[in-house]
Design an enzyme around this catalytic site. Structure first.
Site, PDB file in Angstrom:
ATOM      1  N   GLY A 560       0.829  -1.166   0.050  1.00  0.00           N
ATOM      2  CA  GLY A 560      -0.170  -0.080   0.195  1.00  0.00           C
ATOM      3  C   GLY A 560       0.834   1.210  -0.084  1.00  0.00           C
ATOM      4  O   GLY A 560       1.983   1.293  -0.059  1.00  0.00           O
ATOM      5  N   ASP A 697       6.479  -0.563  16.858  1.00  0.00           N
ATOM      6  CA  ASP A 697       7.206   0.362  16.313  1.00  0.00           C
ATOM      7  C   ASP A 697       7.426   1.771  16.882  1.00  0.00           C
ATOM      8  O   ASP A 697       7.076   2.777  16.220  1.00  0.00           O
ATOM      9  CB  ASP A 697       7.132   0.253  14.707  1.00  0.00           C
ATOM     10  CG  ASP A 697       7.985   1.199  13.803  1.00  0.00           C
ATOM     11  OD1 ASP A 697       9.164   1.252  14.420  1.00  0.00           O
ATOM     12  OD2 ASP A 697       7.959   1.282  12.597  1.00  0.00           O
TER      13      ASP A 697
END
Length: 842
Positions: A560, A697
């Site tokens: 994406g 993250d």
């Protein structure tokens, strides 16, 4: 991978090469025999039993040392030469005389050393050596050198007999840069300021026709130039010593500086980092643009260049690194043309990040953990008594007895383990199913989590993993029986052994999905049933696709892309109670995550899962999902867009607030601002932890700021090329932010709220360094993984991040708690929020 000298180049300017040399002090193999006899030669030897092969520190073979033939005269240049087998960063030399079990008394009082790579030679000055035949003396090299061949030349003022034993210390030079060529530096004579000599004073190559070629010097010495180029990091040198600089009009009308870089072998280049001065008030700026051409082995220069245009900064005069992406081009040589942006251009360091394009050669002298410099402390004891050999046979007998006892004990332990495993196989199938049916563990013990084992190749091979799935399933059930994650006994085995013992291996065959649809999985949650993901499960409203006007692509991931869009009529569409701040405009800027047309069905399901999760999150410090476009392809989700970008970019362009920043209108932040940012991030993570969500993250690149400096945690960082160097790629597929990851996440694939706490500690460290430096900037990616092995073994040799100068001691202590080796010792996000909040109003 980057070599040790060049990793120094990631520093923001607060440390010098001397600091890093403390860590690069591994014994290279004279004493333990990794350097073979054939690699040690000499100009002469007195007897066969005093040949060069006996010049090994703390060893007594032969007659106890290397001794050149006859009496050494002051005019002699007798030498001992060592071939290290590869380019090495040499930092320390240790020497001894000939003791020979109390029968010898010859030693060198001083020596010179000459080093070379393959063709270039460089001689350093005289070093003091030994005062007796048995004590070891070490000498740090100033500066450290990159070499393959080392030649030690004993020096004397009187005719005497000399013998030597030596050890060399340093670490492999992995960067592979053999030489660089450039125009000579020039003099800068500004009115009212001292004359600055911007030449490469330590260059060890040739000078001809005002050009430097065939060597290396200050651009690879690891010393970072200061913001004011007239200031230096060494005493008793001239202004401008740390920089190599050129004046635009002195190079004719070409307006650029061309440099050529030659490497030891063909490499796959990912980026180049150039530390450049930017004191624009004196006509100095970073380069305006650069173009690089590539020359593969056995071929000419390629016609297509990689071009990069720099974003110039006329507000912040600080020296800085400029990272030039090299697009994974393959070459053995590079030629880069740097274009001037002002009158002067000055560099202090240039380094490269690359991966080998060919298989790594098997070197003669491997550098591993077991060859750490444990004996260096012994070298520093220069004034100890002569060894007493009278009790040596007794000591040897005791040692042999102890070793035999240890062998017997180890054999008994292994036999007991074998018997236990046999018994487990007989009874295990009766116990596991019932335990598994009763288990309903939390999210961080769910067997559907993706797990990555960086040090176990079988978990990076999908085919091998498919064959392993039955065993993985059984391990998952065994873990459920224990009610949690059963860690191996990490104090009794190596990482490789533990990975093949009783540690549960949770993994999925397609580890690419660690990258997520648009770059990363923002939240790791319990497995969702794909069949349940219908439109009615998504609470976000369907926005008219035609009212999204695409402005710019912000980043891209595996399946994406992330776009900056203008959403017409969005405030009216969302109505009252909208998460958007009060605005007068009819349209607003938003971030749109869009699934590509060629995405797999699995990626499509993952995208819908992410929408389902995002639509249920509601916290002022978490990025909000505003609406979706899922009635037709391509699938899109629309989220808030933060006008001030990400926190990493925001802080890196600012200095700490002071009288100087106010006087010169330099963008700045206060210590109170930094604390307020920390509290906001801890608040957002506290919310995620309360839902048992794991981010995986967390970093400043994933914290966005709106116009009011409100921080919102997002997940765009991995999709942006700007931060590609923050991620480690596993065999060209999955990428992981290893510099922010807890040791158990890297080695055991274990992602929990506690590993997010570890990443939060690193994020705090980024904030209080103003994002001027990458975490563990002295270490390559491979060394970061190696360092996590030290956490794994827990023997006190792990390296921690240093305390930022701006950070209060109490806050750095909080960071250190986040990096606790044992998970129960780490604070919770609730505790972190409560600890940080009182500091904001102080």
């Amino acid at each position: 991978s980057l070599g040790f000298v060049h990793k120094q180049s990631f520093l923001s300017g607060r440390k010098s090469c001397a600091v890093y040399s403390i860590h690069c002090r591994y014994a290279l193999g004279m004493e333990d025999g990794r350097i073979k006899d054939d690699d040690i030669t000499a100009s002469s030897q007195w007897y066969e039993t005093t040949g060069p092969q006996y010049a090994r520190l703390n060893r007594e073979e032969g007659e106890g040392a290397w001794c050149p033939e006859g009496q050494l005269e002051p005019s002699d240049s007798q030498y001992l030469q060592v071939d290290l087998g590869r380019l090495t960063f040499l930092t320390v030399v240790g020497t001894q005389g000939r003791y020979a079990r109390n029968s010898g008394n010859e030693f060198a009082r001083a020596y010179r050393n000459t080093v070379s790579d393959h063709t270039q030679h460089f001689e350093q000055g005289s070093n003091p050596a030994n005062k007796n035949a048995y004590a070891s003396v070490i000498n740090d090299l100033h500066p450290p050198v990159i070499t393959r061949y080392v030649r030690l030349i004993p020096v004397t003022t009187l005719s005497t007999t000399v013998c030597m034993r030596v050890e060399l210390y340093g670490c492999p030079w992995e960067d592979g840069l053999v030489s660089y060529s450039a125009p000579e530096g020039q003099l800068m004579m500004p009115p009212g300021y001292p004359i600055a000599s911007l030449n490469d004073s330590t260059y060890d190559g040739d000078h001809e026709k005002r050009k430097l070629f065939g060597g290396m010097g200050q651009l690879t010495d690891g010393v970072i130039g200061m913001d004011d180029f007239l200031l230096t990091r060494q005493y008793h040198v001239w202004p401008g010593y740390d920089y190599l600089g050129w004046r635009n009009d002195s190079l004719g009308t070409q307006g650029f500086v061309e440099m050529e870089f030659v490497f030891d072998r063909q490499r796959n280049f990912t980026s180049m980092k150039v530390h450049s001065n930017n004191m624009f008030s004196r006509g100095v700026k970073i380069f305006a643009s650069v173009s690089c051409w590539f020359k593969p082995r056995f071929a000419g220069w390629e016609a297509e260049a990689v071009a990069f245009k720099t974003v110039l900064d006329d507000r912040n005069p600080s020296a800085r690194y400029v990272t030039v992406p090299l697009n994974r081009r393959t070459a053995k040589s590079l030629r880069c043309r740097f274009n001037f942006a002002d009158v002067w251009m000055m560099f202090s360091e240039i380094s490269f990040q690359s991966g080998n394009n060919t298989k790594t050669h098997s070197h003669k002298h491997t550098h591993t953990d077991k060859h750490r410099l444990a004996s260096l402390k012994k070298l520093k004891q220069n004034n100890f008594d002569p060894p007493d050999d009278g009790k040596t046979p007794i000591l040897i007998g005791c040692l042999v007895t102890i070793i035999l006892l240890l062998v017997i004990i180890i054999f008994l332990i292994l036999w007991c383990q074998y018997v236990c495993k046999v018994l487990e196989k007989v009874t295990g199938f009766l116990l596991v199913p019932s335990c598994a049916l009763l288990s309903s563990g939390p999210a961080n013990t769910d067997p559907h989590y993706e797990r990555v084992f960086l040090l176990d190749p079988q978990y990076q091979n999908p085919a091998a993993l498919r064959n392993k799935l039955p065993e993985l399933s059984q391990s998952a059930e065994a873990s459920a029986c224990g009610g949690g994650y059963a860690e191996p006994d990490i104090t009794q085995c190596t990482p490789h052994q533990c990975f093949h013992s009783n540690a549960p291996h949770y993994a999925e065959t397609d580890i690419v999905r660690l990258q997520g649809v648009t770059g990363s999985n923002m939240y790791a949650v319990p497995a969702l049933t794909v069949d349940s993901l219908t439109r009615k499960d998504i609470s976000a409203a369907e926005f008219p696709r035609q009212q999204l006007i695409f402005r710019e692509k912000l980043g891209e991931g595996q399946f994406g892309e992330v776009h900056l869009c203008e959403a017409e009529g969005l405030p009216e569409f969302l109505g009252e109670g909208s998460p958007l701040p009060d605005r007068d405009e009819h349209s607003v800027l938003v971030a749109v995550k869009q699934l590509r047309a060629d995405a797999t069905s699995q990626a499509r399901n993952d995208f819908l899962k992410e929408i389902k999760i995002m639509s249920r999150l509601n916290d002022p410090n978490i990025i909000r999902l505003l609406c979706v476009c899922v009635s037709s392809d391509p699938l899109c989700m629309v989220t808030e867009y933060m006008e001030n970008g990400d926190l990493n970019m925001f802080l890196s362009q600012r200095e700490i607030e002071s009288t100087l920043t106010h006087a010169n209108n330099i963008p700045s932040v206060s210590l109170s601002d930094l604390l307020h940012m920390s509290v906001q991030i801890s608040s957002g993570m506290k919310y995620l932890a309360s839902l048992n969500f794991v981010h995986r993250d967390l970093a400043t690149r994933n914290c966005l700021l709106d116009r009011r400096l409100t921080i919102k945690i997002a997940d765009f960082g991995m999709s942006r090329n700007l931060y590609s160097s923050d991620y480690y790629r596993i065999q060209g597929r999955a990428v992981l932010p290893i510099r922010w990851m807890a040791w158990e996440s890297i080695l055991l694939g274990k992602f929990t709220t506690a590993s997010d706490v570890w990443a939060f500690g690193v994020t705090l460290w980024e904030i209080f360094t103003l994002c001027k430096e990458q975490p563990y900037s002295l270490l390559s990616d491979e060394q970061v993984i190696e360092n996590t092995g030290e956490f794994f073994r827990n023997q006190g040799r792990q390296i921690f991040l240093y305390g930022p100068p701006l950070c209060p001691p109490s806050l750095f202590e909080l960071m250190m708690r986040c990096w606790s080796r044992d998970i129960p010792d780490r604070p919770t996000f609730e505790g972190l929020y409560q600890a940080l909040r009182p500091h904001v109003n102080q």
